[in-house]
Motif scaffolding. Sequence first.
Motif, PDB file in Angstrom:
ATOM      1  N   HIS A  15      -6.959  -1.484  -0.790  1.00 50.61           N
ATOM      2  CA  HIS A  15      -7.717  -0.106  -1.009  1.00 50.61           C
ATOM      3  C   HIS A  15      -8.075   0.406   0.503  1.00 50.61           C
ATOM      4  N   ALA A  48       0.741  -1.076   0.032  1.00 50.66           N
ATOM      5  CA  ALA A  48      -0.076   0.006   0.005  1.00 50.66           C
ATOM      6  C   ALA A  48       0.854   1.338  -0.159  1.00 50.66           C
ATOM      7  N   ARG A  64      -2.294   5.779  -5.165  1.00 53.48           N
ATOM      8  CA  ARG A  64      -3.569   5.386  -5.077  1.00 53.48           C
ATOM      9  C   ARG A  64      -4.058   4.628  -6.449  1.00 53.48           C
ATOM     10  N   SER A  93      -4.706   1.515   1.660  1.00 53.22           N
ATOM     11  CA  SER A  93      -4.055   2.743   1.143  1.00 53.22           C
ATOM     12  C   SER A  93      -4.906   3.930   1.699  1.00 53.22           C
ATOM     13  N   GLN A 144      -3.313   7.180   3.530  1.00 56.03           N
ATOM     14  CA  GLN A 144      -3.486   8.640   3.058  1.00 56.03           C
ATOM     15  C   GLN A 144      -4.253   9.232   4.195  1.00 56.03           C
TER      16      GLN A 144
END
Length: 314
Positions: free
Chosen positions: A94, A69, A74, A97, A101
């Motif tokens: 996902h 990740a 992205r 990630s 973020q």
Amino acid sequence: MPVFRRRKGNLPRLVPELDDATLGQVRRRLETSWSRGSLDTSVIALVARAIEDAGQDWDRKAHRLEVLAGAAGRAVPDMWRRNSPNDQGAVLLHAWSDLLQAQRGAEVDLAATRDACHLAADLLPADPIPWTLALATLRLERRPHREMSAVWREIKARDLWNREAHLQALAYLSPDECGSTALMLDLLDGIRSVMPPDAPTAGLEIITLVRNYHRAFGADGRAGIGAGEHWRRPDIARALDQAVQDWLRPGFLTHATAVADLNVLAYALVKAARADEALEVLRATNGVATPWPWNTEGDPLERFSHWYGRVGSA
């Protein structure tokens, strides 16, 4: 004794995969493809295989997800999940990630991230990682203890000694976040009394000791005499003694992030002025450094190398 400084493979280095060679190959392929602008489905297949091949080694699977990740940005998580919406690995990558973020200050819909965690949990009910990621989102939002406790029960029902989950829980319960020193130590005491000594959670006590040291004295131990006394406390000295005795035994630590725990132990031994033992532990890392806790005093590779260099001159 080998002269480590003359062997390229053992030169001090910061690599997020630690000693997971397969993960390192995938990470480098991912980063190279990304830099060349040639990202394609073959790279996503490599990422998927690395996650799938971890099987039910939940510690290794979490380690691979976190590193990938971090390397993927992205685009890869978005593309993979869009093309494979019911692939558990795609959903987890996902979600991880999203978490990275958010930790960096980006605006992320963490409620949607938790929904993704619940989907991943439904897709593979035995896996504790979706619940661990859900716990991490609760940490970021400083959610109430009752929400954390419910998720914690789901994790413990699946994996009693999940390292990443315990780190998230200890941080949540720390006085820096949603708890207190007493709550954090209560959890640690409960773990320590029943935990197998070679579990993936073996390093929790030493990690907590280092964090408490930083909280009390600052990274450079400005309190001087007080900082020195901290490491000479009988309970702390015993914890260091036990870790040195156990962790250096061949094959004792086998979890995916064992090298990270060795880095923390080496740092603690340096701070405790137990240089000879610190060098033995550093030798066991084969030159693989981690950012924390060395980065609390400057460039992590420089600080690690300063001590590791003594191995080569010993």
